[in-house]
Scaffold this motif. Structure first.
Motif, PDB file in Angstrom:
ATOM      1  N   SER A 143       0.809  -1.213   0.000  1.00  0.00           N
ATOM      2  CA  SER A 143       0.000   0.000   0.000  1.00  0.00           C
ATOM      3  C   SER A 143       0.848   1.272   0.000  1.00  0.00           C
ATOM      4  CB  SER A 143      -0.932   0.014   1.216  1.00  0.00           C
ATOM      5  OG  SER A 143      -0.206   0.111   2.426  1.00  0.00           O
ATOM      6  N   PHE A 144       2.178   1.126   0.054  1.00  0.00           N
ATOM      7  CA  PHE A 144       3.062   2.296   0.035  1.00  0.00           C
ATOM      8  C   PHE A 144       3.160   2.865  -1.377  1.00  0.00           C
ATOM      9  CE2 PHE A 144       6.083   1.574   3.883  1.00  0.00           C
ATOM     10  CZ  PHE A 144       4.993   1.468   4.720  1.00  0.00           C
ATOM     11  N   PRO A 145       3.386   4.162  -1.505  1.00  0.00           N
ATOM     12  CA  PRO A 145       3.761   4.703  -2.816  1.00  0.00           C
ATOM     13  C   PRO A 145       5.006   3.984  -3.330  1.00  0.00           C
ATOM     14  CG  PRO A 145       3.288   6.468  -1.271  1.00  0.00           C
ATOM     15  CD  PRO A 145       3.308   5.202  -0.463  1.00  0.00           C
ATOM     16  N   ALA A 146       5.085   3.820  -4.640  1.00  0.00           N
ATOM     17  CA  ALA A 146       6.157   3.017  -5.229  1.00  0.00           C
ATOM     18  C   ALA A 146       7.538   3.506  -4.826  1.00  0.00           C
ATOM     19  CB  ALA A 146       6.032   3.021  -6.749  1.00  0.00           C
ATOM     20  N   GLU A 147       7.743   4.819  -4.745  1.00  0.00           N
ATOM     21  CA  GLU A 147       9.079   5.320  -4.429  1.00  0.00           C
ATOM     22  C   GLU A 147       9.499   4.980  -3.008  1.00  0.00           C
ATOM     23  OE1 GLU A 147       6.260   8.871  -3.745  1.00  0.00           O
ATOM     24  OE2 GLU A 147       6.489   7.175  -5.137  1.00  0.00           O
ATOM     25  N   LEU A 148       8.538   4.953  -2.087  1.00  0.00           N
ATOM     26  CA  LEU A 148       8.862   4.588  -0.712  1.00  0.00           C
ATOM     27  C   LEU A 148       9.126   3.090  -0.595  1.00  0.00           C
ATOM     28  CD1 LEU A 148       6.360   6.756   1.380  1.00  0.00           C
ATOM     29  CD2 LEU A 148       8.698   7.272   0.677  1.00  0.00           C
ATOM     30  N   ARG A 149       8.297   2.298  -1.274  1.00  0.00           N
ATOM     31  CA  ARG A 149       8.508   0.848  -1.274  1.00  0.00           C
ATOM     32  C   ARG A 149       9.871   0.509  -1.873  1.00  0.00           C
ATOM     33  NH1 ARG A 149       4.039  -0.700  -3.970  1.00  0.00           N
ATOM     34  NH2 ARG A 149       5.098  -0.734  -5.970  1.00  0.00           N
ATOM     35  N   ASP A 150      10.210   1.166  -2.992  1.00  0.00           N
ATOM     36  CA  ASP A 150      11.507   0.928  -3.620  1.00  0.00           C
ATOM     37  C   ASP A 150      12.647   1.308  -2.676  1.00  0.00           C
ATOM     38  OD1 ASP A 150      10.210   0.092  -5.885  1.00  0.00           O
ATOM     39  OD2 ASP A 150      10.576   1.932  -7.022  1.00  0.00           O
ATOM     40  N   ALA A 151      12.493   2.418  -1.956  1.00  0.00           N
ATOM     41  CA  ALA A 151      13.549   2.879  -1.055  1.00  0.00           C
ATOM     42  C   ALA A 151      13.799   1.868   0.057  1.00  0.00           C
ATOM     43  CB  ALA A 151      13.182   4.243  -0.469  1.00  0.00           C
ATOM     44  N   ILE A 152      12.730   1.321   0.625  1.00  0.00           N
ATOM     45  CA  ILE A 152      12.880   0.354   1.720  1.00  0.00           C
ATOM     46  C   ILE A 152      13.513  -0.939   1.217  1.00  0.00           C
ATOM     47  CG2 ILE A 152      11.597  -1.124   3.319  1.00  0.00           C
ATOM     48  CD1 ILE A 152       9.612   1.255   3.596  1.00  0.00           C
ATOM     49  N   LEU A 153      13.047  -1.431   0.074  1.00  0.00           N
ATOM     50  CA  LEU A 153      13.589  -2.678  -0.456  1.00  0.00           C
ATOM     51  C   LEU A 153      15.016  -2.497  -0.958  1.00  0.00           C
ATOM     52  CD1 LEU A 153      10.389  -3.986  -2.232  1.00  0.00           C
ATOM     53  CD2 LEU A 153      11.479  -4.959  -0.214  1.00  0.00           C
ATOM     54  N   ALA A 154      15.305  -1.357  -1.569  1.00  0.00           N
ATOM     55  CA  ALA A 154      16.665  -1.100  -2.037  1.00  0.00           C
ATOM     56  C   ALA A 154      17.626  -0.973  -0.860  1.00  0.00           C
ATOM     57  CB  ALA A 154      16.699   0.167  -2.891  1.00  0.00           C
ATOM     58  N   THR A 155      17.187  -0.298   0.197  1.00  0.00           N
ATOM     59  CA  THR A 155      18.022  -0.185   1.392  1.00  0.00           C
ATOM     60  C   THR A 155      18.262  -1.555   1.998  1.00  0.00           C
ATOM     61  OG1 THR A 155      17.231   2.051   1.877  1.00  0.00           O
ATOM     62  CG2 THR A 155      18.195   0.818   3.702  1.00  0.00           C
ATOM     63  N   SER A 156      17.220  -2.368   2.076  1.00  0.00           N
ATOM     64  CA  SER A 156      17.365  -3.719   2.616  1.00  0.00           C
ATOM     65  C   SER A 156      18.365  -4.522   1.797  1.00  0.00           C
ATOM     66  CB  SER A 156      16.008  -4.431   2.632  1.00  0.00           C
ATOM     67  OG  SER A 156      15.090  -3.763   3.460  1.00  0.00           O
ATOM     68  N   ALA A 157      18.237  -4.457   0.473  1.00  0.00           N
ATOM     69  CA  ALA A 157      19.131  -5.211  -0.400  1.00  0.00           C
ATOM     70  C   ALA A 157      20.573  -4.759  -0.244  1.00  0.00           C
ATOM     71  CB  ALA A 157      18.688  -5.060  -1.852  1.00  0.00           C
ATOM     72  N   ARG A 158      20.770  -3.453  -0.172  1.00  0.00           N
ATOM     73  CA  ARG A 158      22.125  -2.905  -0.048  1.00  0.00           C
ATOM     74  C   ARG A 158      22.779  -3.297   1.267  1.00  0.00           C
ATOM     75  NH1 ARG A 158      20.717   1.813  -0.757  1.00  0.00           N
ATOM     76  NH2 ARG A 158      20.845   2.718   1.325  1.00  0.00           N
ATOM     77  N   MET A 159      21.985  -3.413   2.324  1.00  0.00           N
ATOM     78  CA  MET A 159      22.532  -3.683   3.644  1.00  0.00           C
ATOM     79  C   MET A 159      22.644  -5.177   3.955  1.00  0.00           C
ATOM     80  SD  MET A 159      23.194  -0.700   4.751  1.00  0.00           S
ATOM     81  CE  MET A 159      23.704  -1.182   6.395  1.00  0.00           C
ATOM     82  N   LEU A 160      21.933  -6.031   3.202  1.00  0.00           N
ATOM     83  CA  LEU A 160      21.936  -7.452   3.522  1.00  0.00           C
ATOM     84  C   LEU A 160      23.297  -8.089   3.262  1.00  0.00           C
ATOM     85  CD1 LEU A 160      18.524  -8.879   2.233  1.00  0.00           C
ATOM     86  CD2 LEU A 160      19.301  -8.754   4.601  1.00  0.00           C
ATOM     87  N   ALA A 161      23.744  -8.892   4.223  1.00  0.00           N
ATOM     88  CA  ALA A 161      24.954  -9.679   4.060  1.00  0.00           C
ATOM     89  C   ALA A 161      24.684 -10.805   3.065  1.00  0.00           C
ATOM     90  CB  ALA A 161      25.375 -10.251   5.405  1.00  0.00           C
ATOM     91  N   PRO A 162      25.735 -11.382   2.467  1.00  0.00           N
ATOM     92  CA  PRO A 162      25.529 -12.530   1.579  1.00  0.00           C
ATOM     93  C   PRO A 162      24.750 -13.631   2.313  1.00  0.00           C
ATOM     94  CG  PRO A 162      27.789 -11.736   1.412  1.00  0.00           C
ATOM     95  CD  PRO A 162      27.153 -10.971   2.540  1.00  0.00           C
ATOM     96  N   GLY A 163      23.709 -14.140   1.654  1.00  0.00           N
ATOM     97  CA  GLY A 163      22.877 -15.157   2.273  1.00  0.00           C
ATOM     98  C   GLY A 163      21.807 -14.602   3.191  1.00  0.00           C
ATOM     99  N   GLY A 164      21.731 -13.277   3.301  1.00  0.00           N
ATOM    100  CA  GLY A 164      20.734 -12.651   4.163  1.00  0.00           C
ATOM    101  C   GLY A 164      19.335 -12.729   3.586  1.00  0.00           C
ATOM    102  N   THR A 165      18.331 -12.454   4.420  1.00  0.00           N
ATOM    103  CA  THR A 165      16.945 -12.552   3.974  1.00  0.00           C
ATOM    104  C   THR A 165      16.152 -11.303   4.329  1.00  0.00           C
ATOM    105  OG1 THR A 165      16.195 -13.608   6.036  1.00  0.00           O
ATOM    106  CG2 THR A 165      16.905 -15.059   4.246  1.00  0.00           C
ATOM    107  N   PHE A 166      15.170 -11.030   3.494  1.00  0.00           N
ATOM    108  CA  PHE A 166      14.153 -10.015   3.766  1.00  0.00           C
ATOM    109  C   PHE A 166      12.863 -10.770   4.017  1.00  0.00           C
ATOM    110  CE2 PHE A 166      10.667  -7.252   2.509  1.00  0.00           C
ATOM    111  CZ  PHE A 166      10.966  -6.081   3.178  1.00  0.00           C
ATOM    112  N   ARG A 167      12.251 -10.575   5.198  1.00  0.00           N
ATOM    113  CA  ARG A 167      11.086 -11.339   5.628  1.00  0.00           C
ATOM    114  C   ARG A 167       9.910 -10.383   5.812  1.00  0.00           C
ATOM    115  NH1 ARG A 167      12.900 -16.270   8.370  1.00  0.00           N
ATOM    116  NH2 ARG A 167      15.016 -16.652   7.600  1.00  0.00           N
ATOM    117  N   GLN A 168       8.858 -10.591   5.046  1.00  0.00           N
ATOM    118  CA  GLN A 168       7.712  -9.678   5.025  1.00  0.00           C
ATOM    119  C   GLN A 168       6.444 -10.417   5.415  1.00  0.00           C
ATOM    120  OE1 GLN A 168       7.389  -6.195   4.207  1.00  0.00           O
ATOM    121  NE2 GLN A 168       5.369  -6.650   5.053  1.00  0.00           N
TER     122      GLN A 168
END
Length: 211
Positions: A143-168
């Protein structure tokens, strides 16, 4: 579980301490849902079954840092604290002031921040942390605006260690499966029937560029 404000520099460390809110968790969540509608993931706290599903499969022995976004009243936080090891840093982020105050009162041993999930990399930088092993999200990302959703997911991806997970977590099972497949190479879904309402958890690995 509150949606972030428009993209801007975080000011989480400038918030004045909020008074501890009164009332049960379900009432705090209901009030937040009434006030902010679609920016709140659910009108009720997640069940312990949902919280356990979110953290299922985490290698707590080797995890150095776990971030929780949109913690609400803390059901996932409580389950994390049952498993987390002393060497693991846990950062919990919640934007709603009442929910954040409840979290700080309930978990005084945890680093709880009232802040914008779009900028959790900056909150980590302030703490000298450069990588995250797992991000557990209770935010209503569809339900987030696309730019905010992209920012959160991009930040998560950039910060995740190899083998890390994003859990929603979600209370709309599989409806947004294709959405997460746009962002991640590996998306798996686990159904959680014992929740109000029933829902589930996406476990995502391998961030890919959004076209």
């Amino acid at each position: 579980m509150n949606a972030p404000a428009p993209l801007a520099e975080p000011k989480s460390h400038t918030h004045a301490p909020a008074a501890t809110p009164s009332g049960p968790d379900w009432w705090l969540m209901m009030k937040a849902f009434w006030k902010k509608g679609r920016s709140i993931a659910s009108f009720a706290p997640s069940s312990r079954f949902m919280a356990r599903k979110v953290i299922k499969g985490i290698d707590f022995e080797n995890a150095k840092c776990i971030v929780e976004l949109g913690a609400g009243t803390g059901p996932i936080t409580a389950e994390l604290l049952k498993k987390i090891k002393p060497h693991t840093k846990l950062l919990v982020i919640e934007l709603d002031p009442d929910l954040c105050a409840r979290l700080k009162a309930r978990f005084p041993q945890v680093d709880v921040v009232q802040g914008d999930a779009c900028h959790f990399d900056k909150l980590l930088a302030e703490r000298g942390i450069t990588q995250v092993d797992h991000v557990c999200s209770g935010l209503p990302l569809p339900s987030f605006p696309a730019e905010l959703r992209d920012a959160i997911l991009a930040t998560s991806a950039r910060m995740l260690a190899p083998g890390g997970t994003f859990r929603q977590l979600t209370v709309m099972p599989l409806i947004y499966y294709r959405l997460y497949c746009r962002y991640f190479n590996d998306v798996r879904f686990g159904f959680v029937p014992i929740n109000m309402p029933p829902g589930g958890v996406y476990t995502c690995r391998g961030y890919k560029s959004v076209p």
